[in-house]
Design an enzyme around this catalytic site. Sequence first.
Site, PDB file in Angstrom:
ATOM      1  CB  SER A   7     -66.660 100.880 -22.421  1.00 15.47           C
ATOM      2  OG  SER A   7     -67.265 100.368 -24.053  1.00 15.47           O
ATOM      3  CG  HIS A  33     -68.742 104.581 -23.296  1.00 16.01           C
ATOM      4  ND1 HIS A  33     -69.096 105.918 -23.585  1.00 16.01           N
ATOM      5  CD2 HIS A  33     -68.900 103.122 -24.252  1.00 16.01           C
ATOM      6  CE1 HIS A  33     -69.128 105.760 -24.640  1.00 16.01           C
ATOM      7  NE2 HIS A  33     -69.161 104.280 -25.216  1.00 16.01           N
ATOM      8  CG  ASP A  35     -69.955 101.482 -26.133  1.00 19.78           C
ATOM      9  OD1 ASP A  35     -69.964 102.090 -27.149  1.00 19.78           O
ATOM     10  OD2 ASP A  35     -69.592 100.845 -25.693  1.00 19.78           O
ATOM     11  CG  MET A  37     -73.386  98.389 -29.995  1.00 21.17           C
ATOM     12  SD  MET A  37     -72.214  97.623 -31.222  1.00 21.17           S
ATOM     13  CE  MET A  37     -70.427  98.694 -29.441  1.00 21.17           C
ATOM     14  CG  HIS A  66     -71.947 105.666 -28.065  1.00 21.89           C
ATOM     15  ND1 HIS A  66     -70.370 105.154 -28.148  1.00 21.89           N
ATOM     16  CD2 HIS A  66     -72.127 106.130 -28.732  1.00 21.89           C
ATOM     17  CE1 HIS A  66     -69.867 105.375 -29.368  1.00 21.89           C
ATOM     18  NE2 HIS A  66     -70.998 105.673 -30.153  1.00 21.89           N
ATOM     19  CG  MET A  68     -72.722 103.599 -31.448  1.00 22.79           C
ATOM     20  SD  MET A  68     -71.441 101.964 -30.806  1.00 22.79           S
ATOM     21  CE  MET A  68     -71.663 101.640 -29.215  1.00 22.79           C
ATOM     22  CG  MET A 137     -67.063 107.697 -33.020  1.00 22.55           C
ATOM     23  SD  MET A 137     -67.421 106.538 -31.173  1.00 22.55           S
ATOM     24  CE  MET A 137     -66.719 104.641 -31.666  1.00 22.55           C
TER      25      MET A 137
HETATM   26  C1  DX5 Z   1     -66.493 100.952 -30.113  1.00 19.39           C
HETATM   27  C2  DX5 Z   1     -67.599 101.034 -28.611  1.00 19.39           C
HETATM   28  C3  DX5 Z   1     -66.795 101.768 -27.711  1.00 19.39           C
HETATM   29  C4  DX5 Z   1     -65.834 100.250 -27.026  1.00 19.39           C
HETATM   30  C5  DX5 Z   1     -64.968 101.005 -26.793  1.00 19.39           C
HETATM   31  O1  DX5 Z   1     -67.868 101.475 -30.566  1.00 19.39           O
HETATM   32  O2  DX5 Z   1     -67.844 102.849 -28.945  1.00 19.39           O
HETATM   33  O3  DX5 Z   1     -67.107 102.438 -26.996  1.00 19.39           O
HETATM   34  O4  DX5 Z   1     -66.205  99.824 -26.400  1.00 19.39           O
HETATM   35  O5  DX5 Z   1     -63.908  99.438 -26.578  1.00 19.39           O
HETATM   36  P1  DX5 Z   1     -62.264  99.824 -26.930  1.00 19.39           P
HETATM   37  O6  DX5 Z   1     -62.072 100.397 -25.992  1.00 19.39           O
HETATM   38  O7  DX5 Z   1     -62.088  98.033 -26.197  1.00 19.39           O
HETATM   39  O8  DX5 Z   1     -61.659 100.514 -28.034  1.00 19.39           O
HETATM   40 ZN    ZN Z   2     -69.054 103.367 -27.177  1.00 16.96          ZN
END
Ligand code: DX5
Ligand code: ZN
Length: 230
Positions: A7, A33, A35, A37, A66, A68, A137
């Site tokens: 990620s 990955h 993220d 947000m 991903h 969010m 998750m």
């Molecule tokens: C959190 C994200 C994850 C995050 C995971 O909301 O969706 O993808 O990057 O990070 P780690 O592996 O550090 O928990």
């Molecule tokens: Zn994620």
Amino acid sequence: MVQINPSILSADFARLADEAQRVGGPEGADWLHVDVMDNHFVPNLTLGVPVVESLRKATDTPLDCHLMIEDPDRWAPQYVEAGAGSVTFHVEAATAPVRLAREIRAKGARASMALRPATPIEPYEDLLPELDMLLVMTVEPGFGGQAFLDVMLPKIRRTRQLIDKHGLQLWLQVDGGVSASTIERCAEAGADVFVAGSAVYGADDPAAAVRALRERAEKVRGAAGGGCSH
Ligand code: DX5
Ligand code: ZN
């Protein structure tokens, strides 16, 4: 088959192209990955469509976006157009998950649905054939570096059972707190796609961290894939 998806949330956002390349190449990341947000669905703000477009040009590694965000029905298709190979929306935010999954697939990406920790899988059993991946998750979404929620292991196990019961090919992804000390438990419960942020980008050698995670997960699931019974 085990897949490791670093990620970039834990990478240096001012150097994303370099950070993507650090985990790429043979034996490297299967997917990157990404993220997304929006400060509404989760209390954090990261990046959007233009950054995904630029990342697409900066790496050969396919992008696993991903989302969010609120209103994924409206925004998710744009991430396919931006070049994402897989787009994950949260079922808690989607108005019409079946229609959305079909639209993502029709536009040419893999369709994936995510569940927050308190969201059960059972109400969505009939939707599984519409999906290419299910994301369970293992932290509350919003931030990297949080502690893995062990209480999610039974849900991973039940989700694997449902996938197998229907004879589906869909991938089962886990995201949040996945590290050398937790990945084996996830693999044993039936996950086959592993997102790791801080465990990869917090390591001195991120590429080596990817290899080490893969090795641990493969040991549990069997290098040829699907070798594990549940
Ligand atoms: C959190 C994200 C994850 C995050 C995971 O909301 O969706 O993808 O990057 O990070 P780690 O592996 O550090 O928990
Ligand atoms: Zn994620």
